[in-house]
Design a protein around this motif. Sequence first.
Motif, short mmCIF file in Angstrom:
data_model
loop_
_atom_site.label_atom_id
_atom_site.label_comp_id
_atom_site.label_asym_id
_atom_site.label_seq_id
_atom_site.Cartn_x
_atom_site.Cartn_y
_atom_site.Cartn_z
N ALA A 1 23.92 29.59 14.04
CA ALA A 1 23.19 28.93 12.96
C ALA A 1 21.69 28.95 13.15
O ALA A 1 20.95 28.42 12.32
CB ALA A 1 23.68 27.49 12.82
N GLY A 2 21.22 29.56 14.22
CA GLY A 2 19.79 29.63 14.44
C GLY A 2 19.09 30.66 13.59
O GLY A 2 17.86 30.62 13.44
N ARG B 1 22.54 30.60 9.82
CA ARG B 1 21.52 29.65 9.35
C ARG B 1 21.69 29.36 7.86
O ARG B 1 21.67 28.20 7.44
CB ARG B 1 20.13 30.20 9.63
CG ARG B 1 18.99 29.27 9.21
CD ARG B 1 17.63 29.94 9.42
NE ARG B 1 16.53 29.04 9.20
CZ ARG B 1 16.03 28.74 8.01
NH1 ARG B 1 16.55 29.28 6.92
NH2 ARG B 1 15.00 27.89 7.90
N ALA B 2 21.84 30.43 7.09
CA ALA B 2 21.97 30.27 5.64
C ALA B 2 23.23 29.49 5.29
O ALA B 2 23.23 28.63 4.39
CB ALA B 2 21.98 31.64 4.96
N ALA B 3 24.33 29.76 5.99
CA ALA B 3 25.59 29.09 5.71
C ALA B 3 25.51 27.61 6.06
O ALA B 3 26.01 26.75 5.33
CB ALA B 3 26.73 29.75 6.47
N ALA B 4 24.90 27.29 7.19
CA ALA B 4 24.79 25.90 7.62
C ALA B 4 23.97 25.09 6.63
O ALA B 4 24.33 23.97 6.24
CB ALA B 4 24.18 25.82 9.01
N SER C 1 15.12 24.54 14.85
CA SER C 1 14.23 24.98 13.77
C SER C 1 15.00 25.16 12.46
O SER C 1 14.54 24.76 11.39
CB SER C 1 13.55 26.30 14.15
OG SER C 1 12.75 26.79 13.10
N ALA C 2 16.19 25.76 12.55
CA ALA C 2 17.02 25.97 11.35
C ALA C 2 17.45 24.65 10.73
O ALA C 2 17.64 24.56 9.51
CB ALA C 2 18.24 26.81 11.71
N ALA C 3 17.62 23.63 11.57
CA ALA C 3 18.10 22.34 11.08
C ALA C 3 17.00 21.45 10.52
O ALA C 3 17.29 20.40 9.93
CB ALA C 3 18.81 21.60 12.23
#
Length: 277
Positions: A31-32, A37-40, A63-65
Amino acid sequence: MATTADVYVEEATVNHDLDAFAGKVALVTGAGSGIGRAAARLLASRGAAHVVFADIDAEAAASAAEGVAQAHPAALDVADSASVDDVVNALAGEHGRLDVVIHAAGVDDPAAKQKLADALEGGHPFELIGGLSDEVWQRMIAVNLTGAFHVLRAAVRHMCARKSGSVVLVGSSSSFDAPVSHPHYAAAKAGVHALAQSVAKEVIAHDVRVNVLAPGPTDTGMARRTPEILKQVAPGSPFSRYATADEMAALALFLAGDEAVNVVGGVLLANGGRFTA
């Protein structure tokens, strides 16, 4: 002119999309960046109550979150079975459930791609397999295939106990066309497809669905490391383009969601028409 019925159907569809995962507890690996990342982030935007953004790069996961209230970043190496079990058990234990897993973590081999690019540019035969090291082979299998096994095993333990849940493994169209520069990658991803299909037949008896998304070329960090000459000689329609991570994420959520209730052990090939299987 749209009828009242048309407007109602359109509004109902939009509203359904916005809350399609309302209250769900989800884990996304890789998910980074990229598809993970896009799916999360898409899961959170569609109502998920708790989304773990898991990645081997803890800073990338954090960062993605950023800016996502429901997001909880976590460092995770999917090749480490104990770490996978710890993250999944903690998530299910804290919330009493695990509803959705999207497993997007994976690696490729930039050095092999560069070797093919050099061969094409130099006009000489490409040679890889004779010099492919045990270390490179084992790393590819450990992350891409064994990692998928670790995540799938940990997830279905909890899902089957509750008789509810959906797992989407990100495979690859490479498992079908077996690109010349990536025999180890193609083999690992083909294994992911077979693993998912076999497990899907087992766990559907517990109302748990397992499916595979098999992307073609997608504009992610991994793809950006592909030498330009390899992009130019990619087979398929001249109108084909690299997909976006958001487009692939939407397909992953379709497979994970209730609209795909009859899709069990499916492999959704999404490669922009480069080839069909």
